[in-house]
Design a protein around this motif. Structure first.
Motif, mmCIF file in Angstrom:
data_model
loop_
_atom_site.group_PDB
_atom_site.id
_atom_site.type_symbol
_atom_site.label_atom_id
_atom_site.label_comp_id
_atom_site.label_asym_id
_atom_site.label_seq_id
_atom_site.Cartn_x
_atom_site.Cartn_y
_atom_site.Cartn_z
ATOM 1 N N PHE A 1 -31.890 32.575 -39.452
ATOM 2 C CA PHE A 1 -30.945 33.533 -40.016
ATOM 3 C C PHE A 1 -30.291 32.992 -41.282
ATOM 4 N N ILE B 1 -37.333 36.522 -37.259
ATOM 5 C CA ILE B 1 -36.420 35.639 -36.530
ATOM 6 C C ILE B 1 -36.760 35.629 -35.045
ATOM 7 N N HIS C 1 -35.741 40.748 -38.846
ATOM 8 C CA HIS C 1 -35.417 40.557 -37.434
ATOM 9 C C HIS C 1 -36.673 40.189 -36.634
#
Length: 349
Positions: free
Chosen positions: A69, A247, A244
């Motif tokens: 992140f 990650i 996303h």
């Protein structure tokens, strides 16, 4: 085993920190020597590639997710903006300010008047938040042991609380460490997302504000200037969904399912529709008492449908539970060693 794992993670953290200082020092030098454009971008791309590889240096979900992140997502986008001559980074910053701004969600302190205004508008952070999250998260981890007996709504509440308090703990800890040490402050984090009366307000002004602050200049505004507002919104949510997915891959080592991207595209389409309605039919809006629960219900319902299943299928809850159990065992072992050393000192006296 837990001790060896933590020793390995701390060693990897030291190496990554040294690599970030070297890489960001080079990025600052390159940006100071090259004008914005293709030459600066070419010089910074190796650093971007390094940031994308950093999460592979860690073994635990916590370190992989955090580095993914802070560095792979936020750090890479900050460098890409720097290549275009915009964004929060500037080669005129002092070296330690440049490195920290590029690697962490922090910025230089604002003048006292502006800072007081922000503090009045934002909820309290720092040690009090750390203590609160430190008390709530162990209870959430403990509750995972009974998830087989929970219904879908209880699981949704548990996952939502875990994501919220974990993010809050992480960011409050960073803020506490850098506030006085480096003369810097956290970028805006969350602002009472439970008060959002629309999806645009939830994603743009309430939830995880570091992400929209970096996606607006890097994705939304360039696309909007060429293709219009709706295209800018959809492109922004598409990029958010893809990041996303990346990650989640770093954390769980499982290939993307596409569900998370679908979740953000759905919200992007609804947010674009909200924008169209606000500009073409501003004569009617739902009352606030209805808009807030409807917004939160939509976020929660679609999250349970598309977002959280990706976490469960990848076994993230089991990974977190195992790591927390290992951490508890490590703390118990350290406590026994301290107690034994204390007894030994007492007996010799």
């Amino acid at each position: 085993m837990a001790t060896a794992l933590m020793d390995g993670e701390l060693g990897a953290l030291v190496k990554v920190t040294a690599a970030m200082w070297a890489a960001m020092s080079y990025a600052r030098l390159a940006a100071s020597l090259l004008r914005p454009g293709a030459p600066r971008l070419a010089a910074l791309l190796p650093v971007v590639a390094l940031l994308c590889a950093v999460p592979f240096a860690f073994s635990t979900t916590t370190f992989r997710g955090t580095s993914g992140f802070f560095l792979t997502w936020l750090g890479s986008f900050k460098l890409l903006l720097l290549a275009a001559g915009s964004g929060p980074l500037d080669p005129s910053l002092r070296l330690h300010h440049f490195v920290c701004s590029a690697s962490l969600p922090v910025k230089l302190r604002q003048p006292a008047a502006a800072k007081e205004k922000i503090q009045q508008a934002a909820p309290a952070r720092g040690p009090a938040r750390i203590l609160l999250c430190g008390a709530v998260i162990p209870a959430i981890i403990y509750a995972y042991q009974f998830k087989s007996s929970m219904n879908r709504y209880q699981l949704l509440a548990l996952y939502t609380a875990h994501v919220y308090f974990s993010l809050d703990l992480l960011l409050a800890t960073v803020q506490t460490v850098i506030h006085d040490l480096l003369g810097m402050e956290m970028e805006p984090q969350v602002d009472r997302p439970y008060l959002a009366s629309s999806l645009r307000e939830f994603w743009g002004r309430r939830w995880n504000l570091m992400v929209p602050s970096i996606l607006r200049p890097s994705v939304f505004r360039p696309v909007r200037s060429r293709l219009g507002n709706a295209a800018g919104v959809m492109a922004t949510f598409l990029v958010s969904g893809l990041m996303h997915e990346l990650i989640f891959y770093y954390i769980m080592w499982s290939p993307p399912s596409g569900e998370v991207t679908a979740f953000f595209l759905l919200h992007g389409a609804c947010a674009a529709a909200e924008g169209w309605w606000a500009s073409h039919a501003a004569w009617w809006r739902p009352p606030l008492a209805a808009a807030v629960p409807l917004t939160l219900a939509f976020v929660a319902g679609t999250g349970f449908w598309l977002f959280f299943p990706a976490m469960v299928k990848g076994g993230l809850d089991e990974m977190v539970l195992q790591e927390c159990q290992g951490m508890v065992a490590l703390m118990e072992q350290a406590g026994r060693r301290i107690a034994g050393a204390t007894d030994l000192v007492s007996s010799t006296m």
